[in-house]
Scaffold this active site. Structure first.
Site, PDB file in Angstrom:
ATOM      1  N   GLU A 120      -1.512  -2.966  -8.356  1.00  0.00           N
ATOM      2  CA  GLU A 120      -2.743  -3.211  -7.605  1.00  0.00           C
ATOM      3  C   GLU A 120      -3.200  -1.890  -6.996  1.00  0.00           C
ATOM      4  O   GLU A 120      -2.431  -0.927  -6.914  1.00  0.00           O
ATOM      5  CB  GLU A 120      -2.523  -4.269  -6.519  1.00  0.00           C
ATOM      6  CG  GLU A 120      -1.575  -3.872  -5.393  1.00  0.00           C
ATOM      7  CD  GLU A 120      -2.230  -3.089  -4.265  1.00  0.00           C
ATOM      8  OE1 GLU A 120      -3.397  -3.371  -3.934  1.00  0.00           O
ATOM      9  OE2 GLU A 120      -1.578  -2.189  -3.711  1.00  0.00           O
ATOM     10  N   SER A 151       0.848  -1.189   0.000  1.00  0.00           N
ATOM     11  CA  SER A 151       0.000   0.000   0.000  1.00  0.00           C
ATOM     12  C   SER A 151       0.886   1.241   0.000  1.00  0.00           C
ATOM     13  O   SER A 151       1.744   1.389  -0.875  1.00  0.00           O
ATOM     14  CB  SER A 151      -0.952  -0.035   1.204  1.00  0.00           C
ATOM     15  OG  SER A 151      -1.977   0.925   1.059  1.00  0.00           O
ATOM     16  N   HIS A 163      -4.587  -5.376  -1.694  1.00  0.00           N
ATOM     17  CA  HIS A 163      -5.673  -5.103  -0.750  1.00  0.00           C
ATOM     18  C   HIS A 163      -6.782  -6.144  -0.910  1.00  0.00           C
ATOM     19  O   HIS A 163      -7.816  -5.891  -1.525  1.00  0.00           O
ATOM     20  CB  HIS A 163      -6.236  -3.700  -0.992  1.00  0.00           C
ATOM     21  CG  HIS A 163      -5.279  -2.601  -0.685  1.00  0.00           C
ATOM     22  ND1 HIS A 163      -4.264  -2.241  -1.538  1.00  0.00           N
ATOM     23  CD2 HIS A 163      -5.179  -1.782   0.399  1.00  0.00           C
ATOM     24  CE1 HIS A 163      -3.592  -1.226  -1.004  1.00  0.00           C
ATOM     25  NE2 HIS A 163      -4.115  -0.940   0.165  1.00  0.00           N
TER      26      HIS A 163
END
Length: 304
Positions: free
Chosen positions: A207, A109, A273
């Site tokens: 992602e 992230s 995620h």
């Protein structure tokens, strides 16, 4: 690139929070998961700090990161959760010190910015993987997520195929190169900086989460126009979690953007995620094929 030493039973690992303070209960639940794997876990001094003074908070986060790398008793560093602000830390990190003290650095992230920065300037393999509070807590954790951490002990290579999730081919072919990338938003934010992802000859992982289809289209176009896709060896697409209707629009964006590419593109990897969330080493050699769809990744650790 340098591979850190594999973890051993009894090793000490640290949990730090360079992107934001985690939920305390969730962090303690994830801490217990790591301890059950046989390691001793210590928390960064400032892991729960939430000061409003950004400069002071950045200094605390940086201090925890530096202390974890310099402490010879610590053999792995796990990030607690995602958040914001790691880009502000990147110019202040002592990369030469990290190069002299190679060890496992694990997160994703917002941590994507640090994964790429450390690769670029410390020549160290990093790890895109589930974080302690957000992915290993009792509410969401799945056995595959937990199991992917065990590769840090064994030094085994990692193979991902359609037995792990139904992979879909957007562009056929085969490619081989370093595995790089991470969160699309952070990859885009890094463009034009010293911390930009180096995707030349690489397998690029992308992602994201809760971003609308139009923004994903904008960010992919930005990467394209910045030349990121000019010489990639392949692209793997992780999850892009969103509401069902938005998910359909995102799927169309990905199909329109990548179908017919000159390099192989495979989607629906459970990396990012999502649950399960498979951890993978970044900077090691990877092979992507589409007949059948399969990703094989070298180990990211050195077994001693």
């Amino acid at each position: 690139m340098k591979k850190p030493r594999a973890l051993q039973k009894g090793d000490k690992v640290a949990i730090i929070a360079p992107a934001g303070a985690p939920d305390k209960e969730h962090l303690l639940q994830g801490k217990r998961v790591l301890e059950e794997m046989g390691v001793e876990v210590v928390l960064g001094r400032y892991v729960f700090d939430m000061e409003e003074d950004i400069a002071a908070l950045d200094q605390k986060r940086l201090s925890d990161l530096h202390e974890a790398f310099t402490d010879p008793a610590i053999h792995g560093i796990f990030c607690a959760s995602g958040g914001v602000g790691t880009a502000r830390l990147a110019p202040k990190i002592d990369y030469e010190m990290i190069n002299r003290n190679p060890k496992i650095f694990w997160g994703y992230s917002d941590i994507t910015y640090l994964l790429n920065a450390i690769q670029n300037f410390s020549n160290l393999i990093t790890f895109h993987g589930p974080m302690v509070a957000s992915d290993l807590n009792d509410e969401v954790r799945e056995k595959e997520t937990e199991a992917s951490i065990l590769s840090l002990f064994t030094g085994e290579s990692f193979t991902y195929d359609s037995s792990d999730s139904p992979l879909a081919i957007l562009s056929g072919g085969k490619g081989e190169g370093r595995l790089v990338g991470g969160n699309l938003t952070l990859l885009t934010n890094g463009l034009g900086t010293p911390y930009q992802v180096n995707a030349d000859g690489a397998i690029l992982l992308i992602e994201d989460v809760e971003e609308p289809a139009f923004k994903i289209n904008l960010m992919l176009t930005h990467l394209e126009q910045a030349g990121v896709f000019d010489s990639v060896a392949g692209v793997i697409l992780g999850q892009f979690q969103s509401e069902p209707e938005e998910q359909k629009r995102i799927q169309k964006v990905l199909q329109d953007f990548f179908t017919g590419s000159s390099f192989p593109v495979v989607e629906n990897f459970f990396i990012g995620h999502c649950q399960p969330n498979y951890g993978v080493p970044m900077g090691v050699n990877a092979k992507l094929t589409t007949s059948p769809p399969r990703l094989v990744i070298d180990s990211g650790v050195e077994v001693i």
